[in-house]
Design an enzyme around this catalytic site. Structure first.
Site, mmCIF file in Angstrom:
data_model
loop_
_atom_site.group_PDB
_atom_site.id
_atom_site.type_symbol
_atom_site.label_atom_id
_atom_site.label_comp_id
_atom_site.label_asym_id
_atom_site.label_seq_id
_atom_site.Cartn_x
_atom_site.Cartn_y
_atom_site.Cartn_z
ATOM 1 N N GLN A 135 0.798 -1.220 0.000
ATOM 2 C CA GLN A 135 0.000 0.000 0.000
ATOM 3 C C GLN A 135 0.837 1.280 0.000
ATOM 4 O OE1 GLN A 135 -3.512 2.051 2.721
ATOM 5 N NE2 GLN A 135 -3.073 -0.107 2.966
ATOM 6 N N SER A 341 -3.630 5.462 11.793
ATOM 7 C CA SER A 341 -4.286 4.550 10.861
ATOM 8 C C SER A 341 -3.713 4.809 9.480
ATOM 9 C CB SER A 341 -5.798 4.777 10.868
ATOM 10 O OG SER A 341 -6.446 3.835 10.045
ATOM 11 N N GLU A 342 -3.379 3.748 8.756
ATOM 12 C CA GLU A 342 -2.632 3.883 7.510
ATOM 13 C C GLU A 342 -3.360 4.682 6.434
ATOM 14 O OE1 GLU A 342 -3.760 -0.461 5.605
ATOM 15 O OE2 GLU A 342 -2.228 -0.322 7.154
ATOM 16 N N ASN A 343 -4.673 4.862 6.577
ATOM 17 C CA ASN A 343 -5.397 5.673 5.597
ATOM 18 C C ASN A 343 -5.284 7.160 5.870
ATOM 19 O OD1 ASN A 343 -7.016 4.920 7.872
ATOM 20 N ND2 ASN A 343 -8.823 5.731 6.858
#
Length: 521
Positions: A135, A341-343
Site C-alpha cells: 500500500q 491509521s494507515e489511511n
C-alpha cells in the site's frame, strides 16, 4: 476602473477584438473561460471519451472516498479492457466491484483484495490479472509520477516475492492453481547497510477522484479521511476527473484551505445521490464491556491484554486489523497513545455511538471511528511517508505464520486465500521498526504457527521484534532465534514446546504472562 474590468464590461465585439494593449488581458479571459469549462453537466459526459484499455487511477480506501458517480457512469458508457490502479476494489456490489461484475476490468494494481469475493474469484479463476503492490509503495509510486520522479528506492518488500518475483499475476483458466503469469524480480541496492528495492512510478491515463467540494476553477478540498489515495492520484494522470458534493465560486475556499490546487484538476462534476455505505459498521459499547464467553474470544482478549503492555505514554503506534484493534481497550486512563491509521489519521479515537457515524471517517479496518483532540489527517502518501521514514514507535499486527528468525507471513495462501498485504509490508520494513506480532499460537486445525521457516509467501524477512500469542511471549533475535520470556499462568514450558515447531531459548527471567486490566472508563 481597472483595464480588466473595462474589458469584461465592454460589449462582446470589444472583448473579441485583440490589440497589443489588451493582449495580456485577453489571455487571462481565455484562461478563465477555459477553466470554467472544466465543469461538466454529468458524470457520463465527463467519462465518455475514456477509451478502451485505458489505465485509470481510482481514488478511495475501501468504500471511503470512492468516486461513486464516475464509476457508475463507466458502467453505462461501457469501456472494456481497463487497468484500474486502486488500493482495493470496494465490495462485490459497490465501488470498483461494479466494474468487476460487468467484466470491464482486465487488470487491477492493488494492495488489498479485502472482502470482495468477486475480486478474489475472478483472480483465482484466471479471469483477472492482479499486480499486488504494498500500500505505501503504491501511494509513493503514484506520488512519484505526479512529481516527475520515474523511480525510487524503498525498503518495503525486500526478501519477499514483491522483490524476488514469482507472485501470481494471472492464474490459468483451465488448470486450477497454475500460475500463468508471475511477477518479475526487481532491482535492489544497498544504502548505509540497508537493502532497498527499486520501484517505478505509476502514471494514469485518467484519474477518477472524489472530493468534498471545489470551486469552478478546480481548487479542491477533501473531507476527513476521504482524501486517502485521492490526494496523490489527483496529480498523476494525463486527465484528472473530480466529482464533488458541492461546487462554489472562486474565493469561497481560502487559499490555505485548498488541498489540491486547480492546476491538477481537468474536469469537474457535481455528484448526485451519494450512498456512502460503511463497509464494517461498528459502534461504541453501551454500558460496561463484557468479557467474551467463547474460547476464541477469550484467546483474543488474552493476546490484546498482553499487547497493551507494550504501549508507553506518549508513543505513536500503528495497529493492524483484527486482534490489534482490541488492545486500546486495555490502555489505562490518563495514558496517551497516538494511534495512527494507515489511511491517513493520527489520533484515532473510539467507535462512535450508533447514529453519529460518519462514512468519511474510518480506520484501516474500514470501521467508523471518532477523532481524539489534537488529531490530524493526511493523504495516503504522507501517511506512509511517516511509516517508511521510521517515525512510528511501534507496529502491532497479526500473522498467519512466523519463523524463529523473525520472518513474517500474513498476506496470502497461494491459490486459496487472497487478502493482500495492504500496508503490512511497509510497516514491518521501515528501518529500525519495532514490530510486535499478535496471533493465536496454533491454527484452527491445531497446527503450530511459529515455525523454523515460513511456508507461506513472506510479508517481511527478519522483521519481527516480539511475538505475543494466547500462550506465551517470545523475543526475537534475527540471527540467534527465539527466547521464551513469558508463559501463560496455566501452562508450562513443555506445553509451549509441544506447540511450537522450532527450537527456542528460555529466559533466565521467565515469568507469567502479563495482562493489562480492561479499561471500563
Amino acid at each position: 476602473m481597472p483595464i480588466l474590468s473595462k474589458i469584461w464590461a465592454a460589449p462582446a465585439a470589444g472583448i473579441l477584438r485583440k490589440t497589443p494593449r489588451n493582449a495580456h488581458q485577453m489571455r487571462l479571459i481565455s484562461m478563465t473561460s477555459s477553466m470554467k469549462a472544466k465543469v461538466f453537466n454529468s458524470a457520463e459526459e465527463a467519462v465518455k471519451d475514456i477509451p478502451d484499455n485505458a489505465k485509470l487511477l481510482v481514488g478511495g480506501f475501501g468504500l471511503c472516498g470512492i468516486p461513486e458517480n464516475l464509476i457508475q457512469a463507466i458502467t453505462k458508457t461501457g469501456q472494456k479492457g481497463l487497468t484500474c490502479v486502486s488500493n482495493n476494489a470496494g465490495v462485490d456490489n459497490w465501488g470498483l466491484g461494479l466494474l468487476l461484475q460487468t467484466r470491464q476490468i482486465k487488470k487491477m494494481i492493488s494492495s488489498y483484495v479485502g472482502e470482495n469475493g468477486e475480486f478474489a474469484r475472478q483472480y483465482l479463476s484466471g479471469e483477472l490479472e492482479l499486480e499486488f503492490t504494498p500500500q505505501g509503495t503504491l501511494a509513493e509510486r503514484i506520488r512519484a509520477a505526479g512529481a516527475g520522479v520515474p523511480a525510487f528506492y524503498t525498503p518495503t518488500g525486500y526478501g519477499t516475492q514483491i522483490q524476488e518475483g514469482g507472485a501470481p499475476i494471472k492464474y490459468s483458466k483451465t488448470e486450477k492453481g497454475k500460475i500463468e503469469v508471475a511477477s518479475k524480480a526487481k532491482e535492489t541496492r544497498q544504502f548505509n547497510g540497508i537493502n532497498y528495492v527499486m520501484e517505478e512510478a505509476i502514471w494514469g491515463d485518467f484519474a477518477l477522484i472524489k472530493a468534498w467540494r471545489a470551486d469552478t476553477l478546480g481548487n479542491i478540498q477533501f473531507r476527513h479521511a476521504a482524501g486517502n489515495f485521492n490526494n496523490p492520484m489527483c496529480k498523476a494522470s494525463k486527465c484528472t476527473i473530480v466529482e464533488v458534493e458541492e461546487i462554489v465560486e472562486p474565493g469561497v475556499i481560502a487559499p490555505n484551505d485548498v488541498h489540491i490546487p486547480s492546476i491538477y484538476c481537468h474536469r469537474l462534476v457535481l455528484g448526485k445521490n451519494y450512498k456512502k455505505p460503511i463497509e464494517r459498521p461498528m459502534f461504541a459499547h453501551e454500558g460496561p464491556i463484557k468479557p467474551s464467553t467463547s474460547a476464541a474470544g477469550k484467546s483474543r482478549e488474552i493476546i490484546a491484554a498482553r499487547a497493551a503492555l507494550e504501549f508507553t505514554d506518549g508513543m505513536y503506534a500503528n495497529l493492524g486489523i483484527g486482534i490489534p484493534t482490541l488492545a486500546p481497550n486495555y490502555i489505562p486512563n490518563g495514558f496517551t497513545v497516538h494511534l495512527q491509521s494507515e489511511n491517513g489519521i493520527i489520533g484515532v479515537g473510539p467507535y462512535p455511538r450508533k447514529g453519529t457515524e460518519d462514512a468519511d471517517l474510518i480506520n484501516a479496518g474500514k470501521e467508523p471511528i471518532t477523532l481524539l483532540k489534537g488529531a490530524s489527517i493526511v493523504g495516503s502518501d504522507e501517511s506512509f511517508a511517516m511509516i517508511r521514514g521510521s517515525h512510528m514507535d511501534i507496529t502491532v499486527l497479526g500473522a498467519l505464520q512466523c519463523s524463529q528468525f523473525g520472518d513474517l507471513a500474513n498476506w496470502m495462501i497461494p491459490g486459496k486465500l487472497v487478502k493482500g498485504m495492504g500496508g503490512a509490508m511497509d510497516l514491518v520494513s521501515a528501518p529500525g521498526a519495532r514490530v510486535i506480532v499478535v496471533m493465536e499460537h496454533v491454527s484452527k486445525n491445531g497446527e503450530p504457527k511459529i515455525l523454523e521457516h515460513c511456508e507461506l509467501p513472506l510479508t517481511g524477512k527478519g522483521v519481527i521484534s516480539r511475538i505475543i500469542t494466547d500462550m506465551a511471549v517470545f523475543d526475537v533475535d534475527t540471527k540467534n532465534g527465539l527466547t521464551l520470556i513469558e508463559v501463560r499462568k496455566d501452562l508450562t514450558v513443555d506445553d509451549i514446546k509441544k506447540l511450537t515447531a522450532c527450537k527456542f531459548e528460555i529466559s533466565e527471567n521467565l515469568k507469567p504472562m502479563g495482562q493489562a486490566p480492561l479499561n471500563q472508563g
